[in-house]
Design a protein around this motif. Structure first.
Motif, PDB file in Angstrom:
ATOM      1  N   ARG A  93       0.954  -1.435  -0.067  1.00 50.05           N
ATOM      2  CA  ARG A  93       0.058   0.236  -0.543  1.00 50.05           C
ATOM      3  C   ARG A  93       0.633   1.383   0.032  1.00 50.05           C
ATOM      4  O   ARG A  93      -0.002   2.589  -0.498  1.00 50.05           O
ATOM      5  CB  ARG A  93      -1.071  -0.275   0.772  1.00 50.05           C
ATOM      6  CG  ARG A  93      -1.785  -1.002   1.347  1.00 50.05           C
ATOM      7  CD  ARG A  93      -3.335  -0.706   2.386  1.00 50.05           C
ATOM      8  NE  ARG A  93      -3.485   0.342   2.401  1.00 50.05           N
ATOM      9  CZ  ARG A  93      -5.200   0.152   1.656  1.00 50.05           C
ATOM     10  NH1 ARG A  93      -5.211  -1.257   0.645  1.00 50.05           N
ATOM     11  NH2 ARG A  93      -5.776   0.890   1.516  1.00 50.05           N
ATOM     12  N   GLN A 116      -6.655  -1.126   9.318  1.00 49.79           N
ATOM     13  CA  GLN A 116      -5.032  -0.998   9.695  1.00 49.79           C
ATOM     14  C   GLN A 116      -5.134   0.713  11.158  1.00 49.79           C
ATOM     15  O   GLN A 116      -4.151   0.554  11.588  1.00 49.79           O
ATOM     16  CB  GLN A 116      -4.560   0.303   9.015  1.00 49.79           C
ATOM     17  CG  GLN A 116      -3.954  -2.083   7.262  1.00 49.79           C
ATOM     18  CD  GLN A 116      -3.223  -1.170   6.333  1.00 49.79           C
ATOM     19  OE1 GLN A 116      -3.885  -0.178   5.467  1.00 49.79           O
ATOM     20  NE2 GLN A 116      -2.488  -2.044   5.856  1.00 49.79           N
ATOM     21  N   THR A 171      -6.271   1.617   5.376  1.00 51.75           N
ATOM     22  CA  THR A 171      -7.567   1.138   5.592  1.00 51.75           C
ATOM     23  C   THR A 171      -8.558   1.789   7.049  1.00 51.75           C
ATOM     24  O   THR A 171      -7.473   1.695   7.871  1.00 51.75           O
ATOM     25  CB  THR A 171      -7.470  -0.724   5.498  1.00 51.75           C
ATOM     26  OG1 THR A 171      -7.246  -0.756   7.155  1.00 51.75           O
ATOM     27  CG2 THR A 171      -6.410  -0.982   4.422  1.00 51.75           C
ATOM     28  N   ASP A 172      -9.094   1.430   7.254  1.00 55.88           N
ATOM     29  CA  ASP A 172     -10.391   1.733   8.974  1.00 55.88           C
ATOM     30  C   ASP A 172      -9.980   0.700   9.473  1.00 55.88           C
ATOM     31  O   ASP A 172      -8.628   1.091  10.517  1.00 55.88           O
ATOM     32  CB  ASP A 172     -11.249   1.596   7.962  1.00 55.88           C
ATOM     33  CG  ASP A 172     -11.681   2.461   9.312  1.00 55.88           C
ATOM     34  OD1 ASP A 172     -12.286   3.381   9.969  1.00 55.88           O
ATOM     35  OD2 ASP A 172     -12.433   1.573  10.463  1.00 55.88           O
TER      36      ASP A 172
END
Length: 213
Positions: free
Chosen positions: A135, A201, A198-199
């Motif tokens: 990412r 993470q 991401t949420d």
């Protein structure tokens, strides 16, 4: 911005950011007695008189870098960082007050926190120490240090911070609510980092850092 460019930006921010404007304007010895008075009357309800916030929605300031605190106060006053409550609080503060408050809270002892979710902690630890290459996420430790102590001038202390507060700030960076102003160099970097998360993470890193020592 690719991961290499992001890492370069992080390094430049750490090396090139100058001293806080409040520090540059401050002449003479900081008035820590006045800072304590302000902390116990103006700041205590949300952050605790000693900087250990009684509410998870508000940040712990105890042990936070002095210059980081002063810079955030300046940003609130200048409208670079927007929060109606905080902008009301800083309205009457002078540059000398903001410098002294940063020093006062930096000298207070953090009470320490505890991570809540064992599975999230493992994921958070991996992200914090090694990032996520897929990412384009750099390791959080690159700027906030392995212990979460941060780099006082530029990057905040994360260890013992309320997980709810850290998660809320990551969401604010991702949404553009925070870090969109070009004058907020470090905030702009964090906005780019959070945009890649991401949420799950964000929750994982927030939970992990709350238990760091």
């Amino acid at each position: 911005m690719n991961r290499t460019s992001l890492l370069a930006a992080l390094a430049l921010a750490a090396l090139a950011a100058g001293p806080s404007p409040a520090l540059a304007q401050q002449a003479g010895k900081p008035d820590l007695a006045k800072a304590k008075e302000i902390a116990t009357t103006l700041c205590a309800a949300c952050h605790g008189a000693d900087g250990n916030s009684p509410t998870a929605a508000n940040p712990n300031l105890a042990g936070q870098g002095a210059e980081y605190i002063s810079r955030q106060l300046e940003h609130f006053k200048a409208g670079i960082r927007v929060n109606p409550v905080m902008q009301g609080m800083v309205a009457t503060l002078t540059p000398a007050d903001m410098t002294a408050l940063g020093i006062y809270f930096s000298q207070q002892k953090p009470q320490g926190g505890t991570a809540r979710d064992a599975k999230l902690v493992l994921q958070g630890q991996s992200l914090y120490r090694g990032g996520d290459t897929a990412r384009g996420l750099p390791a959080c430790a690159a700027c906030h240090l392995p212990t979460g102590a941060g780099i006082p001038k530029n990057f905040p202390r994360l260890s013992s911070q309320h997980a709810d507060y850290t998660y809320a700030q990551l969401k604010a960076f991702k949404s553009g609510e925070r870090g969109a102003n070009a004058k907020d160099t470090q905030g702009s970097i964090m906005a780019d980092v959070a945009a890649r998360m991401t949420d799950t993470q964000m929750k994982a890193v927030a939970d992990y850092t709350s238990g760091l020592r």
